[in-house]
Design an enzyme around this catalytic site. Structure first.
Site, mmCIF file in Angstrom:
data_model
loop_
_atom_site.group_PDB
_atom_site.id
_atom_site.type_symbol
_atom_site.label_atom_id
_atom_site.label_comp_id
_atom_site.label_asym_id
_atom_site.label_seq_id
_atom_site.Cartn_x
_atom_site.Cartn_y
_atom_site.Cartn_z
ATOM 1 N N GLU A 36 0.816 -1.221 0.000
ATOM 2 C CA GLU A 36 0.000 0.000 0.000
ATOM 3 C C GLU A 36 0.848 1.268 0.000
ATOM 4 O O GLU A 36 0.519 2.258 -0.670
ATOM 5 C CB GLU A 36 -0.912 -0.005 1.238
ATOM 6 C CG GLU A 36 -1.881 1.140 1.315
ATOM 7 C CD GLU A 36 -2.870 1.139 0.152
ATOM 8 O OE1 GLU A 36 -3.736 0.266 0.110
ATOM 9 O OE2 GLU A 36 -2.747 2.017 -0.733
ATOM 10 N N LYS A 65 5.004 4.676 -9.597
ATOM 11 C CA LYS A 65 3.694 4.529 -8.951
ATOM 12 C C LYS A 65 2.604 4.257 -9.990
ATOM 13 O O LYS A 65 1.696 3.447 -9.763
ATOM 14 C CB LYS A 65 3.378 5.795 -8.155
ATOM 15 C CG LYS A 65 4.344 6.001 -6.982
ATOM 16 C CD LYS A 65 4.269 7.410 -6.444
ATOM 17 C CE LYS A 65 5.195 7.609 -5.255
ATOM 18 N NZ LYS A 65 5.307 9.026 -4.860
#
Ligand SMILES: NC(=O)c1ccc[n+]([C@@H]2O[C@H](COP(=O)([O-])OP(=O)(O)OC[C@H]3O[C@@H](n4cnc5c(N)ncnc54)[C@H](OP(=O)(O)O)[C@@H]3O)[C@@H](O)[C@H]2O)c1
Length: 451
Positions: A129, A205
């Protein structure tokens, strides 16, 4: 109460935040979960170094492998960073059947095939996460909350350093190098800022978000990456006058032919929600076919926001261990629903173009002629009166045309007699949904369609 043994690899910025959180909120986590997360060992480079959080010195070791092999360690948390030692240690943990929590986006973006593959082969949990947007739970949202959706697009402001720099440039009229130096002095930018300001961190990302959304490991080599080094005040001011702000924007778009990923500075309409995301904050806008648009906002980095995400992963992994349901949520549920990557070259895009031209008759006509021949039509044009002896600056906003048309036109224009400097170009992001070659307007503007 049942205890889950945690082995930490790295006790730096994020590691300190994780230890602080585990100590501070131990009781809360225990009553919510029914088990205790217990720090068993911590690997560092230098055991003598002063740390912002005090722990029993006997927990520290410079032998990272001993943390993984410790029989009391049930879950390994990789917070070393980079793709060398971290890669070896992560693969070893997975091979030993120990679940891994990592915050290392470079590792997953660069070596994802290998790491995701090992987690799958060994049937072990891999949670990450903290790799994307710090404290914002976007990975869990995509892997679980939005699992019923085909994801049309994800637009994100994913790098807090770049957003901080662009926000200050816009508000204070300062050049990039001045803001960057101040950001480095106040800890908002690394001493070596390339990974951030050249767009690679945001690209890492974006690759992770695309991979979990589309069920294949998106290769970094297929991502269009452009950083913010070239952004100057001239364009920031001109963009503001036109009703836009410049943001480093990650755009992941699914079209029938595949997934296009690009990270570029882009002009975002001032009334778009992402335009109001300022400073070190991150935001991610996800458009799913069932849910429609959802927006996630928060701190994208820093010890505590990142620790919030790491500890959330620790709880998820521990719950799976306690329930005997490892890989309840596969790290990357591979499938063949989508066709893979596609080029960005035929995506329809509007552009902001700035030309520096010799101030004499006929030069501008030659430029517009080249644009016209390459199927690029002009939505607006603005030329400031040049001072005597100065070159003319002409700013053109185009209607949508295919990306490759701009490449061809600009390489031709930059060779023309009378064109003084290379053309400056920034994509204008209208947040269009692309469907079978058609462009449909989403309700992404505040107060816009479907709001
Ligand atoms: N910083 C953020 O805001 C942020 C946000 C999201 C994700 N991340 C990711 O989180 C990870 C960690 O970042 P960070 O900022 O915490 O890095 P950091 O402050 O540089 O910490 C790295 C830690 O790893 C230890 N280490 C390095 N090599 C080692 C080795 N061979 N064996 C054992 N320990 C070793 C270091 O030990 P010493 O302390 O003894 O030198 C240090 O404690 C990175 O992947 C980063 O991309 C960071």
């Amino acid at each position: 109460m049942q205890q889950i043994g945690i082995g930490l690899l790295g006790f730096g910025n994020v590691g300190s935040g994780v230890v602080r959180t585990l100590l501070k909120n131990a009781d809360l986590i225990a009553v919510r979960t029914g088990f205790q997360l217990l720090l068993k060992k911590i690997a560092v480079r230098d055991c003598q170094r002063e740390r912002p959080v005090q722990v029993d010195p006997s927990l520290l070791t410079s032998d990272a492998e001993s943390v993984i092999s410790d029989s009391g360690v049930d879950v390994v948390v990789e917070l070393i960073g980079g793709t060398d030692v971290a890669r070896v240690l992560t693969l070893k943990s997975l091979a030993m059947g120990k679940p891994v929590v990592t915050a290392n986006k470079a590792l997953l973006a660069e070596c994802g095939d290998e790491i995701f593959g090992e987690a799958e082969r060994r049937d072990v949990d891999l949670y990450f996460e903290a790799c994307v947007a710090g404290g914002i739970p976007i990975v869990q949202s995509l892997r679980e909350g939005l699992i019923a959706n085909h994801i049309h697009s994800i637009f994100g402001i994913l790098n807090g350093t770049c957003n901080y720099i662009l926000t200050r440039m816009q508000r204070e009229g300062l050049p990039l190098d001045v803001v960057l130096k101040e950001a480095q002095a106040s800890g908002y930018a690394e001493a070596e800022p390339g990974l951030d300001i050249d767009g690679w961190d945001a690209a890492h990302k974006a690759v992770i978000l695309a991979s979990i959304s589309y069920g294949f490991h998106a290769p970094m080599g297929d991502v269009l990456v452009q950083g913010i080094r070239e952004v100057v005040q001239t364009d920031i001011r001109a963009a503001l006058e036109l009703g836009f702000v410049i943001k480093l924007l990650a755009a992941i778009q699914h079209v029938e032919e595949g997934v296009a990923i690009r990270v570029q500075p882009a002009l975002v309409p001032q009334d778009a929600m992402l335009a109001s995301v300022n400073g070190v904050f991150n935001a991610v806008l996800v458009d799913g076919d069932v849910v429609g648009e959802t927006l996630y906002y928060g701190r994208g980095a820093g010890a505590d926001p990142t620790a919030s995400a790491v500890v959330s992963d620790l709880v998820n992994v521990s719950r799976n261990l306690v329930a005997g349901s490892q890989r309840r949520v596969p790290a990357l549920a591979k499938h063949h629903q989508y066709r893979g990557m596609r080029s960005t070259s035929d995506l329809l895009t509007r552009y902001y173009l700035r030309f520096t031209l010799a101030d004499r008759p006929g030069v501008l006509a030659k430029v517009t002629n080249v644009l016209g021949r390459n199927c690029i039509s002009i939505a607006s044009m603005n030329q400031k009166d040049p001072l005597p002896g100065e070159h003319a600056e002409v700013i053109i906003v185009t209607h949508a045309s295919q990306e490759h048309n701009y490449d061809t036109a600009i390489s031709e224009i930059d060779q023309l007699d009378g064109v003084v400097d290379p053309t400056v170009r920034y994509r204008i992001e209208d947040f269009h949904r692309i469907e079978s070659g058609r462009v449909a307007l989403n309700g992404l503007l505040v107060g816009g369609v479907g709001d």
